[in-house]
Design a protein around this motif. Structure first.
Motif, short mmCIF file in Angstrom:
data_model
loop_
_atom_site.label_atom_id
_atom_site.label_comp_id
_atom_site.label_asym_id
_atom_site.label_seq_id
_atom_site.Cartn_x
_atom_site.Cartn_y
_atom_site.Cartn_z
N SER A 94 29.15 40.23 38.60
CA SER A 94 30.52 39.91 39.04
C SER A 94 30.72 38.40 39.06
N ALA A 95 29.69 37.66 39.48
CA ALA A 95 29.77 36.19 39.51
C ALA A 95 29.86 35.63 38.09
N PHE A 96 29.18 36.27 37.13
CA PHE A 96 29.15 35.76 35.75
C PHE A 96 30.45 36.04 35.00
N SER A 97 31.22 37.03 35.44
CA SER A 97 32.42 37.46 34.73
C SER A 97 33.30 36.26 34.37
N GLY A 98 33.54 36.07 33.06
CA GLY A 98 34.37 34.96 32.59
C GLY A 98 33.68 33.61 32.58
N HIS A 99 32.38 33.57 32.88
CA HIS A 99 31.65 32.31 32.94
C HIS A 99 30.47 32.30 31.96
N PHE A 128 30.22 35.29 29.29
CA PHE A 128 30.56 36.67 29.64
C PHE A 128 32.05 36.94 29.49
N LYS A 129 32.38 38.15 29.09
CA LYS A 129 33.77 38.61 29.13
C LYS A 129 34.23 38.65 30.59
N THR A 130 35.52 38.74 30.78
CA THR A 130 36.05 39.04 32.11
C THR A 130 35.84 40.54 32.31
N LEU A 131 34.98 40.87 33.26
CA LEU A 131 34.53 42.26 33.44
C LEU A 131 35.16 42.88 34.69
N THR A 132 35.50 44.15 34.59
CA THR A 132 36.00 44.87 35.77
C THR A 132 34.81 45.43 36.55
N PHE A 133 35.05 45.78 37.81
CA PHE A 133 34.00 46.40 38.61
C PHE A 133 33.51 47.68 37.94
N GLU A 134 34.45 48.46 37.38
CA GLU A 134 34.08 49.73 36.73
C GLU A 134 33.12 49.49 35.56
N TYR A 139 27.72 49.77 33.48
CA TYR A 139 26.60 49.13 32.79
C TYR A 139 25.31 49.26 33.61
N CYS A 140 25.40 49.00 34.91
CA CYS A 140 24.21 49.08 35.76
C CYS A 140 23.63 50.49 35.76
#
Length: 198
Positions: A94-99, A128-134, A139-140
């Motif tokens: 979640s922290a990496f999303s978009g970074h 990283f792409k901008t990722l949703t929680f879903e 993925y996990c």
């Protein structure tokens, strides 16, 4: 007479990468303390550990060229650990999303007989792409990357998390920068392309 190549790693991914050279090699699992020194930069850490791993070969072999490698992932100038749990993996991703996360891979080639070692550090950036929680949750569940620094496996489904990869050699991300390794082996008189004929 070409020297024996020895890989100081039990990682199946590094072993698989080295087979691309189509040269015979042996491998062993180095047993070293990977604790960082307090004053050490991430670059110094991976350089020291990759050379230390390579030098461990003298306990197992009398001669040969030993390849040692070590890798850390950096985000906001902090070394990323392994998440160990799904909750931690979700936090990391979640922290990496978009970074962008930077991987530093230390690579060392050590000649057992001469004691000479050449060590370098190869950087590689993953955006990283901008990722949703879903997406992160799915993925996990799919890959359970809880023993991987950064909470993903780039050699698997993790590739779907990325917007782009930036670096000289995509093999670096998996843990063995082959383009740089070719150059280091040449410093020891080994031409990967021609040495199967010698």
């Amino acid at each position: 007479m070409k020297p024996t190549l020895i890989l100081a790693s039990s990682s199946p991914f590094r072993q698989q990468l080295l087979t691309k050279f189509n040269l015979p090699f042996e491998s062993f699992s180095p047993d070293i303390d990977e604790t960082p020194f307090t004053t050490e930069t991430p670059e110094q850490l991976v350089a020291r550990l990759s050379e230390q791993k390579a030098r461990e070969a003298i306990k197992h072999f009398d001669e040969g060229l030993v390849i040692g490698s070590d890798q850390v992932a950096l985000f906001s100038n902090t070394i990323l650990g392994k998440p160990h749990t799904k909750e931690n993996a979700i936090k990391q991703l979640s922290a990496f999303s978009g970074h962008t996360v930077t991987f530093l891979t230390g690579l060392s080639v050590f000649d057992i007989k001469s004691g000479k070692a050449i060590t370098t550090v190869v950087p590689f950036d993953v955006t990283f792409k901008t990722l949703t929680f879903e997406q992160i949750n799915a993925y996990c569940d799919a890959e359970q990357p809880y023993n991987c620094a950064g909470s993903f496996k780039s050699e698997g489904l993790g590739i779907c998390l990325f917007e782009k990869l930036s670096g000289d050699d995509p093999n670096t991300l998996i843990g063995l920068p082959l383009i740089t390794l070719t150059k280091l082996l040449a410093e020891f008189g080994v031409d990967v392309l021609t040495c199967r004929n010698t």
